[in-house]
Scaffold this active site. Structure first.
Site, mmCIF file in Angstrom:
data_model
loop_
_atom_site.group_PDB
_atom_site.id
_atom_site.type_symbol
_atom_site.label_atom_id
_atom_site.label_comp_id
_atom_site.label_asym_id
_atom_site.label_seq_id
_atom_site.Cartn_x
_atom_site.Cartn_y
_atom_site.Cartn_z
ATOM 1 N N PRO A 246 37.356 101.933 56.741
ATOM 2 C CA PRO A 246 37.486 102.898 55.650
ATOM 3 C C PRO A 246 37.336 102.320 54.256
ATOM 4 O O PRO A 246 37.358 103.076 53.275
ATOM 5 C CB PRO A 246 38.900 103.462 55.867
ATOM 6 C CG PRO A 246 39.632 102.390 56.593
ATOM 7 C CD PRO A 246 38.622 101.713 57.463
ATOM 8 N N TYR B 6 28.587 102.995 46.688
ATOM 9 C CA TYR B 6 29.832 103.756 46.774
ATOM 10 C C TYR B 6 29.591 105.255 46.612
ATOM 11 O O TYR B 6 30.173 106.064 47.345
ATOM 12 C CB TYR B 6 30.820 103.263 45.711
ATOM 13 C CG TYR B 6 32.238 103.724 45.935
ATOM 14 C CD1 TYR B 6 33.114 102.993 46.716
ATOM 15 C CD2 TYR B 6 32.705 104.914 45.372
ATOM 16 C CE1 TYR B 6 34.423 103.417 46.945
ATOM 17 C CE2 TYR B 6 34.006 105.353 45.598
ATOM 18 C CZ TYR B 6 34.858 104.609 46.382
ATOM 19 O OH TYR B 6 36.143 105.038 46.604
ATOM 20 N N LYS C 101 33.120 105.758 53.736
ATOM 21 C CA LYS C 101 31.851 106.255 54.265
ATOM 22 C C LYS C 101 31.960 107.119 55.517
ATOM 23 O O LYS C 101 30.995 107.782 55.898
ATOM 24 C CB LYS C 101 30.922 105.067 54.593
ATOM 25 C CG LYS C 101 30.462 104.295 53.380
ATOM 26 C CD LYS C 101 29.645 105.157 52.456
ATOM 27 C CE LYS C 101 29.361 104.474 51.139
ATOM 28 N NZ LYS C 101 29.282 105.416 50.032
ATOM 29 N N TYR D 241 41.395 99.450 44.232
ATOM 30 C CA TYR D 241 41.175 98.579 45.379
ATOM 31 C C TYR D 241 41.696 97.193 45.002
ATOM 32 O O TYR D 241 41.152 96.551 44.098
ATOM 33 C CB TYR D 241 39.692 98.493 45.730
ATOM 34 C CG TYR D 241 39.117 99.743 46.354
ATOM 35 C CD1 TYR D 241 38.922 99.820 47.725
ATOM 36 C CD2 TYR D 241 38.758 100.841 45.577
ATOM 37 C CE1 TYR D 241 38.389 100.957 48.321
ATOM 38 C CE2 TYR D 241 38.226 101.985 46.153
ATOM 39 C CZ TYR D 241 38.044 102.039 47.519
ATOM 40 O OH TYR D 241 37.521 103.172 48.095
ATOM 41 N N HIS E 14 35.708 112.051 40.278
ATOM 42 C CA HIS E 14 35.977 110.707 39.772
ATOM 43 C C HIS E 14 34.687 110.040 39.329
ATOM 44 O O HIS E 14 33.698 110.025 40.062
ATOM 45 C CB HIS E 14 36.649 109.864 40.854
ATOM 46 C CG HIS E 14 38.113 110.132 40.995
ATOM 47 N ND1 HIS E 14 38.986 109.247 41.588
ATOM 48 C CD2 HIS E 14 38.859 111.192 40.602
ATOM 49 C CE1 HIS E 14 40.217 109.751 41.563
ATOM 50 N NE2 HIS E 14 40.152 110.937 40.976
#
Length: 391
Positions: free
Chosen positions: A293, A384, A297, A201, A72
């Site tokens: 979550p 990220y 990580k 998200y 991704h």
């Protein structure tokens, strides 16, 4: 029985460590309290940073991940009914993440260990660690009604948050830092195609939502929920209806629903134990730290711990103590940055019951800054995909 390294826990961190040590010619045994099926049945992480991908390649178990995993280059933030893409690849100089379920990763590691004929003891009960403050640590366990003892040079505590290793350290020798969040995540796994090509998200007045995936035909969805909720009260239809409410119109229309394969509620917490070394006992992964979550990580931090620990053990058996002496400090420097990012994303995207109107407007302004500013998008993207190592 005598080995160089006793590894407690056959989750990803213990299995990766065992594989790396095997490739370096170091003898290790892994002790696991549960059955292989139980270990494989745990539904956990699915987003891998480059560090985790590289480590699996180094361990020689990355082939299926590269063949079946989904690379991704971005994620989407859904704010106020509008999606905003964060270009991970473009903002970080070409970095990306890999979507590959922890179950599959664990299966690859277990298969490799079995093929190599390496020692793994499943259903090892009443595991106890002793004498780790000396040069001759010991591990004992009960198997088939018989008590066994393993003598070793070092012990790797990869046995999770509730494991025996951290619990065996004197309370005066360890400091725990913790933040417990006032909500949980209700997760649903289904054999349905993902609603979008990349993770979504979503922040919404009804609560956070996440649209994730494990493959092109298996999806993982999450809803923020109260800790008082019971998973039995959430039918599949109720879950899908609530998820649609928190998505934008296009995603809600594209959502393919189906029967759940697994449904559960997980509480959220941030946790760090310091230090991570106690004589010849070394903590790694969830035994030393937990992250909410939101920032993806948990597994990645475990992989970075194991990267440091494998190198430290290889140096140790080569005659140098530099790696084990600096292990805790090196890990914690990286851990706290990941903890900060996960805490920040959790605060930014969830609805807290005690947030006042001023704080809510301030959070909305911060979200606007993140999506509208190149610096804001870059900060999110760099964290990220995973910050570089500072060896």
């Amino acid at each position: 029985m005598r080995v160089q390294v006793a590894i407690i826990g056959a989750g990803p961190s213990g299995l990766i460590l065992g594989q790396l040590l095997h490739k370096a010619g170091i003898e290790a045994i892994i002790l696991e309290a549960h059955t292989p099926d139980y270990v494989l049945g745990r539904i956990r992480a699915g987003v891998l940073e480059q560090v985790a991908v590289d480590l699996l390649d180094e361990a020689g178990v990355g082939a299926r991940m590269h063949a079946e995993g989904l690379a991704h280059n971005g994620i989407e933030l859904l704010i106020g009914g509008t999606r905003h893409r964060i270009d991970l690849h473009g903002l970080t100089g070409g970095k990306q993440v890999m979507v590959y379920g922890q179950t599959e990763l664990t299966r690859d590691l277990m298969d490799a260990r079995k093929a190599a004929g390496l020692a793994t003891v499943y259903e090892a009960k009443e595991v106890a660690v002793a004498d780790f403050d000396t040069d001759h640590p010991r591990v004992s366990y009960l198997k088939d009604g018989l008590r066994h003892e393993v003598q070793c040079d070092v012990i790797a505590g990869c046995d999770g948050f509730h494991g025996v290793c951290r619990a065996s350290v004197p309370k005066t020798a360890i400091t725990n830092f913790e933040r417990v969040y006032p909500f949980g995540w209700l997760g649903l796994l289904s054999d349905t195609p993902p609603v979008a090509e990349e993770l979504i998200y979503a922040t919404h007045e009804r609560g956070f939502a996440l649209c994730s995936m494990r493959s092109r035909t298996r999806s993982r969805y999450y809803l923020q929920c109260a800790l008082t909720e019971k998973v039995e009260e959430w039918s599949d239809d109720r879950f899908w209806d609530e998820l649609r409410r928190r998505l934008d119109p296009q995603a809600a229309a594209d959502l393919v629903t189906g029967k759940s394969l697994e449904k559960s509620i997980a509480p959220l917490r941030s946790f760090v134990a310091e230090p991570m070394r106690f004589g010849r006992l070394f903590l790694a992964g969830d035994a030393a730290h937990i992250v909410p979550p939101t920032g993806a990580k948990g597994l990645n931090l475990a992989a970075s711990d194991v990267r440091y620990l494998a190198r430290a053990f290889i140096e140790f058996f080569g005659g140098s103590t530099a790696g084990i002496d600096h292990y805790s400090a090196r890990c914690l420097r990286r851990i706290w940055k990941a903890e900060r990012f996960s805490w920040w994303m959790t605060n930014l995207l969830h609805r807290f019951p005690d947030t006042n109107p001023f704080e809510q407007r301030a959070l909305e302004a911060e979200l606007d800054y993140v999506i509208a500013s190149h610096a804001g998008r870059t900060t999110l993207a760099e964290n990220y995909v995973g910050l570089p190592f500072e060896d």
